[in-house]
Design an enzyme around this catalytic site. Structure first.
Site, PDB file in Angstrom:
ATOM      1  N   HIS A  64       0.849  -1.189   0.000  1.00  0.00           N
ATOM      2  CA  HIS A  64       0.000   0.000   0.000  1.00  0.00           C
ATOM      3  C   HIS A  64       0.886   1.241   0.000  1.00  0.00           C
ATOM      4  O   HIS A  64       1.914   1.280   0.687  1.00  0.00           O
ATOM      5  CB  HIS A  64      -0.891   0.009   1.241  1.00  0.00           C
ATOM      6  CG  HIS A  64      -2.345  -0.129   0.953  1.00  0.00           C
ATOM      7  ND1 HIS A  64      -3.230  -0.670   1.865  1.00  0.00           N
ATOM      8  CD2 HIS A  64      -3.108   0.211  -0.122  1.00  0.00           C
ATOM      9  CE1 HIS A  64      -4.455  -0.672   1.349  1.00  0.00           C
ATOM     10  NE2 HIS A  64      -4.401  -0.140   0.152  1.00  0.00           N
ATOM     11  N   ASP A  66       0.919   4.173   1.402  1.00  0.00           N
ATOM     12  CA  ASP A  66       1.335   4.879   2.613  1.00  0.00           C
ATOM     13  C   ASP A  66       2.433   4.150   3.375  1.00  0.00           C
ATOM     14  O   ASP A  66       3.114   4.755   4.203  1.00  0.00           O
ATOM     15  CB  ASP A  66       0.136   5.161   3.530  1.00  0.00           C
ATOM     16  CG  ASP A  66      -0.645   3.918   3.916  1.00  0.00           C
ATOM     17  OD1 ASP A  66      -0.897   3.092   3.031  1.00  0.00           O
ATOM     18  OD2 ASP A  66      -1.045   3.795   5.094  1.00  0.00           O
ATOM     19  N   HIS A 154      -5.411  -8.520   4.782  1.00  0.00           N
ATOM     20  CA  HIS A 154      -5.727  -7.119   4.457  1.00  0.00           C
ATOM     21  C   HIS A 154      -6.371  -7.064   3.067  1.00  0.00           C
ATOM     22  O   HIS A 154      -6.205  -6.109   2.325  1.00  0.00           O
ATOM     23  CB  HIS A 154      -4.435  -6.299   4.500  1.00  0.00           C
ATOM     24  CG  HIS A 154      -4.588  -4.824   4.452  1.00  0.00           C
ATOM     25  ND1 HIS A 154      -5.559  -4.140   5.142  1.00  0.00           N
ATOM     26  CD2 HIS A 154      -3.864  -3.875   3.794  1.00  0.00           C
ATOM     27  CE1 HIS A 154      -5.414  -2.843   4.926  1.00  0.00           C
ATOM     28  NE2 HIS A 154      -4.409  -2.659   4.100  1.00  0.00           N
ATOM     29  N   ASP A 177      -1.042  -3.844   8.527  1.00  0.00           N
ATOM     30  CA  ASP A 177      -2.499  -3.672   8.388  1.00  0.00           C
ATOM     31  C   ASP A 177      -3.152  -5.039   8.209  1.00  0.00           C
ATOM     32  O   ASP A 177      -2.770  -5.806   7.326  1.00  0.00           O
ATOM     33  CB  ASP A 177      -2.826  -2.809   7.172  1.00  0.00           C
ATOM     34  CG  ASP A 177      -2.413  -1.365   7.334  1.00  0.00           C
ATOM     35  OD1 ASP A 177      -2.029  -0.975   8.459  1.00  0.00           O
ATOM     36  OD2 ASP A 177      -2.468  -0.613   6.339  1.00  0.00           O
TER      37      ASP A 177
END
Length: 278
Positions: A64, A66, A154, A177
């Site tokens: 991801h 971020d 996730h 996550d």
């Protein structure tokens, strides 16, 4: 042996003037490990006297944006601040897809790399890297530190990893996550601490845009993370990657939510919050 955890970045994908992007520093056994590299990671690392050239390995829980925003910065800065021609390449450990992301990052910085090689006589090759992709099992064994990966959940982001760092009888798990899942339960069993990303579902669901509400189905709430810690029997739960960001004065509110499911030590805070385990 003690394991020192520093929450370099506790923020979310939304830029925050007070929180850098997701990143956690692990120091133990004379080794320095960076888990994820969200925005601002090297500035935060500099605040605890760690430079990119001090890293023994970079671990990526998933791809991801971020969590990998500053991948290029880590790679290039390590390269230009390492002055030992015999220095080992930077190991980058992550899920399948990591090698492609690293290749694309080097391509994006291709002009910069070319300029620096042309300008500095002692830079003759692109940044030296070793990329390793895993879905589970042992990923690092350099005495006295061992690291094991396990799959987390996730989805639709897949695959994603949690990492367990063991050093001479002390163990810390970094979840990344995920929603609660068997992979994380197994990885965390008997560890001394669990570092877990969390959201406040009650607050997120008050946001009128569906795109924000969508995050609730693939992240753990504070209570779910705490329940995972309780099932695993860890002594310390370290919360990070807060969505939304913890407002000043609300720390105890978040702590109490976790305490509904977990009766051990609960740690949370701003960027650079440091916890020693073991």
């Amino acid at each position: 042996m003690a394991i020192e955890i520093t929450l370099l970045g506790t923020g979310s994908p939304i830029p925050d003037p007070h929180r850098a992007g997701p990143a956690t520093l692990v120091r133990t056994g004379g080794q320095t490990l960076l888990v994820d590299c969200g925005r601002g990671v090297l500035q935060r690392a500099a605040a605890v006297d760690v430079g990119a050239n001090n890293l023994d390995a970079l671990l990526l829980t998933h791809l991801h944006s971020d969590h990998i925003t500053d991948l290029g910065d880590v790679i290039i800065t390590r390269w230009v601040t390492t002055f030992d021609a015999q220095a080992a390449p930077l190991p980058i450990i992550g899920p399948p897809g990591t090698a492609e992301v690293v290749r694309a990052t080097l391509e994006a910085f291709g002009f910069d790399i070319g300029y620096r090689i042309a300008h500095h006589d002692d830079l003759t090759e692109p940044p030296p890297l070793e990329v390793h992709e895993y879905t589970e099992g042992p990923v690092w064994d350099r005495e006295p530190v061992r690291i094991t990966a396990a799959p987390t959940d996730h989805r639709p982001v897949e695959p994603t990893l949690g990492f367990r760092v063991d050093c001479e009888g002390t163990a810390v798990v970094l979840a990344g996550d995920t929603v609660p899942c068997a992979g994380l339960d197994d990885l965390s069993a008997g560890a001394d601490a669990l570092v877990h990303t969390v959201i406040r579902e009650d607050l997120v669901n008050q946001i009128p845009m569906q795109r924000f509400k969508d995050i609730c189905d693939y992240h753990s709430s504070v209570q779910q993370a705490a329940a995972t810690a309780a099932r695993a029997g860890v002594g310390t739960l370290i919360l990070t990657h807060y969505v939304p960001a913890i407002a000043p004065g609300q720390e105890e509110q978040w702590r109490q939510l976790a305490a509904t499911e977990f009766d051990g030590r609960i740690e949370l805070g701003d960027d650079l919050h440091r916890v020693q385990v073991g």
